[in-house]
Design a protein around this motif. Structure first.
Motif, PDB file in Angstrom:
ATOM      1  N   ASP A 122      15.581  35.469   4.446  1.00 13.00           N
ATOM      2  CA  ASP A 122      16.912  35.758   3.913  1.00 13.00           C
ATOM      3  C   ASP A 122      17.297  34.769   2.805  1.00 13.00           C
ATOM      4  OD1 ASP A 122      19.264  37.310   3.821  1.00 13.00           O
ATOM      5  OD2 ASP A 122      20.317  35.878   5.101  1.00 13.00           O
ATOM      6  N   ASN A 123      16.324  34.416   1.958  1.00 11.95           N
ATOM      7  CA  ASN A 123      16.525  33.501   0.832  1.00 11.95           C
ATOM      8  C   ASN A 123      17.029  32.124   1.265  1.00 11.95           C
ATOM      9  OD1 ASN A 123      15.725  35.605  -0.755  1.00 11.95           O
ATOM     10  ND2 ASN A 123      17.550  35.675  -2.027  1.00 11.95           N
ATOM     11  N   SER A 124      16.666  31.716   2.479  1.00 15.53           N
ATOM     12  CA  SER A 124      17.089  30.430   3.027  1.00 15.53           C
ATOM     13  C   SER A 124      15.920  29.754   3.740  1.00 15.53           C
ATOM     14  CB  SER A 124      18.229  30.616   4.040  1.00 15.53           C
ATOM     15  OG  SER A 124      19.310  31.313   3.483  1.00 15.53           O
ATOM     16  N   VAL A 125      16.068  28.458   3.975  1.00 15.61           N
ATOM     17  CA  VAL A 125      15.121  27.729   4.815  1.00 15.61           C
ATOM     18  C   VAL A 125      15.679  27.700   6.236  1.00 15.61           C
ATOM     19  CG1 VAL A 125      13.969  25.531   5.260  1.00 15.61           C
ATOM     20  CG2 VAL A 125      14.291  26.312   2.907  1.00 15.61           C
ATOM     21  N   PHE A 126      14.855  28.104   7.193  1.00 13.07           N
ATOM     22  CA  PHE A 126      15.203  28.086   8.604  1.00 13.07           C
ATOM     23  C   PHE A 126      14.278  27.116   9.338  1.00 13.07           C
ATOM     24  CE2 PHE A 126      17.207  32.036   7.493  1.00 13.07           C
ATOM     25  CZ  PHE A 126      18.177  32.276   8.456  1.00 13.07           C
ATOM     26  N   ALA A 127      14.644  26.795  10.569  1.00 13.99           N
ATOM     27  CA  ALA A 127      13.754  26.046  11.461  1.00 13.99           C
ATOM     28  C   ALA A 127      13.976  26.511  12.877  1.00 13.99           C
ATOM     29  CB  ALA A 127      13.995  24.546  11.346  1.00 13.99           C
ATOM     30  N   LEU A 128      12.914  26.476  13.661  1.00 17.40           N
ATOM     31  CA  LEU A 128      13.024  26.729  15.094  1.00 17.40           C
ATOM     32  C   LEU A 128      12.033  25.844  15.824  1.00 17.40           C
ATOM     33  CD1 LEU A 128      10.386  28.494  16.203  1.00 17.40           C
ATOM     34  CD2 LEU A 128      11.615  30.387  15.158  1.00 17.40           C
ATOM     35  N   LYS A 129      12.228  25.748  17.126  1.00 17.36           N
ATOM     36  CA  LYS A 129      11.372  24.901  17.946  1.00 17.36           C
ATOM     37  C   LYS A 129      10.841  25.697  19.130  1.00 17.36           C
ATOM     38  CE  LYS A 129      11.367  20.344  20.174  1.00 17.36           C
ATOM     39  NZ  LYS A 129      12.200  19.153  20.490  1.00 17.36           N
ATOM     40  N   ILE A 130       9.591  25.450  19.501  1.00 20.28           N
ATOM     41  CA  ILE A 130       9.020  26.030  20.713  1.00 20.28           C
ATOM     42  C   ILE A 130       9.269  25.052  21.852  1.00 20.28           C
ATOM     43  CG2 ILE A 130       6.958  26.922  21.834  1.00 20.28           C
ATOM     44  CD1 ILE A 130       5.765  27.416  19.081  1.00 20.28           C
ATOM     45  N   LYS A 131       9.906  25.523  22.906  1.00 22.24           N
ATOM     46  CA  LYS A 131      10.198  24.675  24.055  1.00 22.24           C
ATOM     47  C   LYS A 131       9.740  25.378  25.316  1.00 22.24           C
ATOM     48  CE  LYS A 131      13.947  22.024  26.183  1.00 22.24           C
ATOM     49  NZ  LYS A 131      15.399  21.699  26.127  1.00 22.24           N
ATOM     50  N   ASP A 132       8.921  24.704  26.101  1.00 24.20           N
ATOM     51  CA  ASP A 132       8.382  25.282  27.343  1.00 24.20           C
ATOM     52  C   ASP A 132       7.678  26.606  27.076  1.00 24.20           C
ATOM     53  OD1 ASP A 132       9.466  23.143  28.807  1.00 24.20           O
ATOM     54  OD2 ASP A 132      11.390  24.180  29.008  1.00 24.20           O
ATOM     55  N   GLY A 133       6.989  26.680  25.938  1.00 25.50           N
ATOM     56  CA  GLY A 133       6.218  27.858  25.606  1.00 25.50           C
ATOM     57  C   GLY A 133       7.022  29.014  25.051  1.00 25.50           C
ATOM     58  N   ARG A 134       8.334  28.801  24.815  1.00 26.55           N
ATOM     59  CA  ARG A 134       9.188  29.871  24.305  1.00 26.55           C
ATOM     60  C   ARG A 134       9.906  29.402  23.045  1.00 26.55           C
ATOM     61  NH1 ARG A 134      13.151  32.160  28.708  1.00 26.55           N
ATOM     62  NH2 ARG A 134      13.425  33.680  27.011  1.00 26.55           N
ATOM     63  N   PRO A 135      10.070  30.292  22.067  1.00 28.52           N
ATOM     64  CA  PRO A 135      10.785  29.909  20.847  1.00 28.52           C
ATOM     65  C   PRO A 135      12.280  29.835  21.087  1.00 28.52           C
ATOM     66  CG  PRO A 135      10.176  32.220  20.736  1.00 28.52           C
ATOM     67  CD  PRO A 135       9.555  31.678  21.992  1.00 28.52           C
ATOM     68  N   CYS A 136      12.926  28.812  20.529  1.00 28.70           N
ATOM     69  CA  CYS A 136      14.372  28.681  20.594  1.00 28.70           C
ATOM     70  C   CYS A 136      15.013  29.460  19.454  1.00 28.70           C
ATOM     71  CB  CYS A 136      14.772  27.203  20.505  1.00 28.70           C
ATOM     72  SG  CYS A 136      14.089  26.182  21.829  1.00 28.70           S
ATOM     73  N   GLU A 137      16.313  29.595  19.514  1.00 26.09           N
ATOM     74  CA  GLU A 137      17.053  30.288  18.474  1.00 26.09           C
ATOM     75  C   GLU A 137      16.863  29.567  17.135  1.00 26.09           C
ATOM     76  OE1 GLU A 137      19.789  33.371  17.226  1.00 26.09           O
ATOM     77  OE2 GLU A 137      18.826  33.046  19.157  1.00 26.09           O
TER      78      GLU A 137
END
Length: 490
Positions: free
Chosen positions: A424-439
């Motif tokens: 969406d023309n932006s930089v995002f970040a997410l984290k994997i925690k306990d084997g699952r992706p966070c928001e």
């Protein structure tokens, strides 16, 4: 949603929260499970507080997809090519200071002309002030211009010999060929976590010439590695086509012109990267050095499909394997050395949209611990999303669930399971925690065009990216720097 309500409350606090909003975004995001982002809530986010434009000159500043930060985070290295395909016409490697925006020239190609040699795609050593990059062959001319099979890896050691190019891979295109030297062009160089190996993609000049003569498909891209500490001497033609090098070089992926349908044979290996800083952890607790890459195969029905592959790399790469000589022959590509194990990691043929996407172009990248290898593929709605899989294989994890496609490359945060990417023309970040992706959390405002090649600094405090901006009626690729106010590992 609680997430949206909390974010709206934070944003209403205004300027006094500017310095910490990015950290709050990531901390809040890390506590929630992955899901689609509502387009309305995305556009309610404020402009990023800690974002600055580092470069403004009316020229391009291309960051490598492997990242551009120096080990101490004070510099970002780049090339100045006029356009993506025009690396052969670019004579300069430069770097910009992340604190005062000062620019320094790292390297200038000697004897540059309109046909080459050219240079580009620079990357730093993980903990030394050494920069590697592509450089064309020294005798560039109209009849022998810069090309996929006419390039090599050059290094500048900024402490020992600033400005001086050092050949890393040896090149020998005349028989009898030299073990440890290759016969073509290396590209997309990246240091391993220990700095003693260099990975690359490769096109073979001997096979390119044979393909031109015979019309058979023989010029096949593959993946290789160089090992430092074992210099290779090449004699003859060293002022034109050949050169000696500081490393011992081999290919580590087997490719064939026509893969057998339904098999794991591939006709092309590309978009590669090292797995982890030290490799991936095996069941016995030891770490296995490996290169991950995309491979093009044929399905049982004969359709081409791109999947993820990996090659385990032995410590000794000097012994030829059963499939052929590591230096190749006049009619055969160089073969992987004894001990290389090539295997397939993804099996997407039964998905609604099978395969790994080629657009946007991207390089598979691994988390620092080697636990995850990420790539881009379409979900069941046909939207390009970020996925990750273990180097041991198994079912991939879908990391993002956006309603619009991921637009460019991505980058893992060093020492973390957080990854930044573009959507969406932006930089995002997410984290994997306990084997699952966070928001996922949006880290920048929505630009008029999408960011390119985002990369994290080695300490995780900054993210740099390219953005095409208009200057005097023309588009130039500039470097932007996003400073995160606190450690986002929380």
């Amino acid at each position: 949603m609680i997430y949206r309500k909390n974010m709206s409350s934070l944003f209403r606090r205004g300027k006094r929260m500017k310095k910490s909003v990015l950290t709050v975004l990531l901390i809040t995001a890390a506590s929630l499970s992955a899901g689609k982002l509502d387009r309305g809530s995305r556009n309610n986010l404020p402009e990023t507080a800690n974002l600055k434009q580092l470069t403004t000159k009316t020229q391009n500043h291309y960051i490598s997809p492997y990242g551009g930060f120096s080990p101490d985070g004070k510099w970002i290295v780049y090339d100045t090519r006029a356009d993506g395909p025009l690396m052969g016409s670019n004579p300069y490697i430069e770097k910009v200071n992340t604190q005062n925006r000062k620019i320094k020239r790292v390297y200038e190609v000697p004897g540059q002309n309109e046909y080459g040699p050219g240079c580009g795609t620079p990357a730093y050593h993980p903990f030394k002030d050494q920069i590697i990059f592509i450089r064309g062959i020294k005798n560039a001319s109209k009849s022998r211009p810069y090309d996929l099979h006419r390039r090599t890896c050059v290094m500048v050691d900024e402490n020992a010999a600033p400005g001086k190019g050092i050949y890393m891979d040896a090149r020998d295109v005349y028989p009898p060929f030299t073990p440890g030297a290759l016969r073509g062009g290396t590209h997309a160089h990246q240091f391993s976590g220990c700095g003693e190996w260099i990975g690359f993609t490769y096109n073979d000049a001997v096979m390119a010439e044979l393909e031109e003569k015979t019309g058979r498909k023989l010029n096949l891209r593959t993946v290789g590695v160089m090992k430092r500490g074992t210099p290779v001497e090449v004699s003859g033609h060293t002022e034109t086509e050949n050169n000696s090098g500081r490393c011992f070089s081999v290919v580590v992926s087997s490719v064939v012109p026509d893969p057998e349908p339904g098999s794991n044979q591939i006709s092309r290996a590309f978009s590669n990267a090292w797995v982890g800083e030290n490799g991936y952890r095996k069941k016995d607790g030891t770490y296995q050095p490996a290169q991950a890459y995309l491979g093009k195969l044929k399905t049982e029905s004969g359709e081409e499909l791109v999947e993820l592959f990996i090659s385990d790399i032995p410590e000794n790469i000097q012994t030829s394997g059963r499939n052929g000589a590591i230096e190749g022959t006049k009619t055969q590509m160089p073969s992987p050395p004894e001990g290389v194990k090539q295997r397939r990691l993804t099996y997407t043929g039964e998905r609604k949209y099978p395969g790994i996407v080629l657009s946007p172009r991207h390089w598979v990248l691994s988390s620092s611990d080697g636990k995850y290898i990420a790539y881009l593929a379409k979900d069941n709605e046909g939207v390009v999303q970020l996925f990750a899989v273990s180097p041991a294989g198994g079912e991939p994890i879908q990391l993002t669930k956006h309603d619009t496609s991921v637009q460019d490359t991505f980058f893992w945060k060093p020492g973390s399971h957080a990854v930044c990417y573009v959507c969406d023309n932006s930089v995002f970040a997410l984290k994997i925690k306990d084997g699952r992706p966070c928001e996922p959390a949006r880290l920048t405002k929505r630009f008029s065009s999408h960011p390119i090649n985002p990369c994290w600094s080695r300490d995780g405090s900054m993210i740099a990216f390219n953005l095409d901006t208009a200057e005097s009626g023309k588009q130039y690729r500039q470097i932007f720097l996003l400073t995160l106010s606190e450690d986002t590992n929380s």
